[in-house]
Structures are given as structure tokens and as C-alpha cells.
Write a protein that holds these residues in place. Structure first.
Motif, short mmCIF file in Angstrom:
data_model
loop_
_atom_site.label_atom_id
_atom_site.label_comp_id
_atom_site.label_asym_id
_atom_site.label_seq_id
_atom_site.Cartn_x
_atom_site.Cartn_y
_atom_site.Cartn_z
N ALA A 98 0.83 -1.20 0.00
CA ALA A 98 0.00 0.00 0.00
C ALA A 98 0.87 1.25 0.00
O ALA A 98 0.55 2.25 -0.66
CB ALA A 98 -0.91 0.00 1.22
N LYS A 141 -5.27 2.87 1.94
CA LYS A 141 -4.95 2.03 0.78
C LYS A 141 -4.87 0.55 1.17
O LYS A 141 -5.28 -0.33 0.41
CB LYS A 141 -3.63 2.49 0.17
CG LYS A 141 -3.21 1.77 -1.09
CD LYS A 141 -3.96 2.26 -2.30
CE LYS A 141 -3.51 3.64 -2.72
NZ LYS A 141 -4.13 4.05 -4.04
N GLU A 178 -3.07 7.81 4.65
CA GLU A 178 -3.24 7.37 3.26
C GLU A 178 -2.83 5.91 3.10
O GLU A 178 -3.48 5.14 2.38
CB GLU A 178 -2.43 8.25 2.31
CG GLU A 178 -2.95 9.68 2.19
CD GLU A 178 -4.33 9.75 1.54
OE1 GLU A 178 -4.70 8.80 0.82
OE2 GLU A 178 -5.04 10.73 1.79
N SER A 185 2.10 1.76 -3.48
CA SER A 185 1.00 2.27 -4.31
C SER A 185 0.78 3.76 -4.07
O SER A 185 0.49 4.51 -5.00
CB SER A 185 -0.29 1.49 -4.02
OG SER A 185 -0.19 0.16 -4.48
N CYS A 186 0.94 4.19 -2.84
CA CYS A 186 0.80 5.62 -2.53
C CYS A 186 1.89 6.42 -3.23
O CYS A 186 1.63 7.50 -3.77
CB CYS A 186 0.85 5.84 -1.02
SG CYS A 186 -0.65 5.39 -0.14
#
Length: 214
Positions: free
Chosen positions: A27, A48, A44, A30-31
Motif C-alpha cells: 500500500a 490504501k 493514506e 502504491s501511494c
């Protein structure tokens, strides 16, 4: 019986714990790709990953912890992708063409995008730079060793030539990926990649008697 049940429960919790930790790392990456390093926060990352902020902080108490874990994961994933592409040349495809195509695919992957985001952000973030610089040095060593292991005969027979062209291939691919090419992008990139394949074939033809292709 009770002991067996307890051990099974412990194993399940351990597996789930490792899975959660991995989900948080993925995650985080991905951020980096989707919103950029500077907008990546614990909140965040939790959103995610589908976990609470407390869960993120449980596995990674500080930003440095999650950064270091993410960087290690990026390096491991890059090496895995590289070897998969380098050692599984499709039947009938030239191995030099495969090397060029593999490099281009890799620099366009989410793994590489996340890595370049961190490199770019580290220019103005001293804390990140302190983490990324030694990691980048280790990454480059691993990348060089990966190339030697994937193409051992060529690397051993013509080490200087191999390393120079390895860098040429990587730098050109990264430069094309980073450049703001808009007009006729796909065609122009293909022209460059085809030209590079031609140059590499010429190098092979010049030194072919010294190298055995596996």
C-alpha cells in the motif's frame, strides 16, 4: 489436543500478521505511485491497505521503518522481475532483443515508478536522502550483479564492454521514460529501442568468437 489447537491458532495469527505487514508495504508503494511521496501519510497508507492507522504504526512505528521496508521490497521485486525476463527468453526470440525489451518493461513498471519517485523526492528531503542514498548504492550493486548472473558468459568474457552497454541500455530506457515525450511518443521510442538493439547486435558480431550464448 488443546496444545495442537493452540499451536494452529498461533500459526494462523503469525501468517495473518505477515500478510498484514506485506499489505502495508504494498500500500505504501502504491501511494508513492498514485499520489507521490510527499502526500503519502500514515492515514493514506492505512486507507490504501484497508487497515487502521494503529495497525500501520504497530508494524512500522516510524516513517523511517516503513520507508526502509518499502525500499527493500522494491529492490527485491526489481531483481525478481529482471531475472524472470532475462532467463525466460521466448522460443524464437533473440536474447539481445529480449534484454532491451525486458529493460524497457521494467522501467515502466510500478516498481520502477515508485523507486524514481523516491529518488526525485530525496533531492529536497534530507531525511529521505539519508535513507535513499545507501539504498541506491546497494540497488546499483545488485543491478550490476543481476546482469552478470543473467548473462554470465558475456559478462566474464567482455566485462568492460558488457558493463558499458548495460549502463547505456539502462540510462537510455530511464531517460526515455522520464522525458516529456508527447508527440508521436510510441513511434519515437520504438525507433530508439530498435536502434539500440541494432547497436548491441553489432557489438555481439564483433566479439562473438569470445562469448558463448547459453
Amino acid at each position: 489436543m488443546a496444545t495442537s489447537v493452540a499451536l494452529a491458532g498461533t500459526r494462523r495469527r503469525r501468517v495473518r500478521s505477515l500478510a498484514t505487514r506485506q499489505e502495508i508495504i504494498e500500500a505504501t508503494i502504491s501511494c508513492f505511485v498514485d499520489i507521490g511521496y510527499f502526500r503519502t501519510t500514515t492515514t493514506e497508507i492505512a486507507k490504501k491497505a484497508g487497515v487502521t492507522r494503529g495497525a500501520v504504526q504497530h508494524y512500522f512505528p516510524t516513517t523511517q521503518h516503513v520507508l526502509e521496508a518499502s525500499i527493500d521490497y522494491l529492490r527485491e521485486q526489481w531483481l525478481e522481475r529482471f531475472f524472470e525476463g532475462a532467463t525466460r527468453t521466448p522460443v524464437g526470440k533473440d536474447y539481445i532483443d529480449q534484454a532491451v525489451d525486458n529493460t524497457w518493461e521494467n522501467v515502466n513498471s510500478r516498481i520502477s515508478i515508485a523507486w524514481r519517485e523516491l529518488i526525485a523526492a530525496s533531492r529536497t528531503d534530507a531525511e529521505l536522502r539519508a535513507i535513499i542514498e545507501p539504498a541506491a548504492a546497494e540497488y546499483e550493486k545488485a543491478r550490476l550483479e543481476a546482469g552478470r548472473r543473467a548473462y554470465p558468459d558475456y559478462a566474464l568474457a567482455l566485462r568492460d564492454v558488457f558493463e558499458r552497454w548495460r549502463d547505456t541500455l539502462e540510462f537510455l530506457a530511464e531517460g526515455m521514460n522520464n522525458s516529456a515525450i508527447v508527440h508521436d511518443r510510441e513511434r519515437r521510442i520504438k525507433v530508439q529501442l530498435d536502434a539500440l538493439k541494432k547497436e548491441l547486435h553489432a557489438v555481439w558480431e564483433q566479439h562473438g568468437d569470445k562469448v558463448r550464448i547459453r
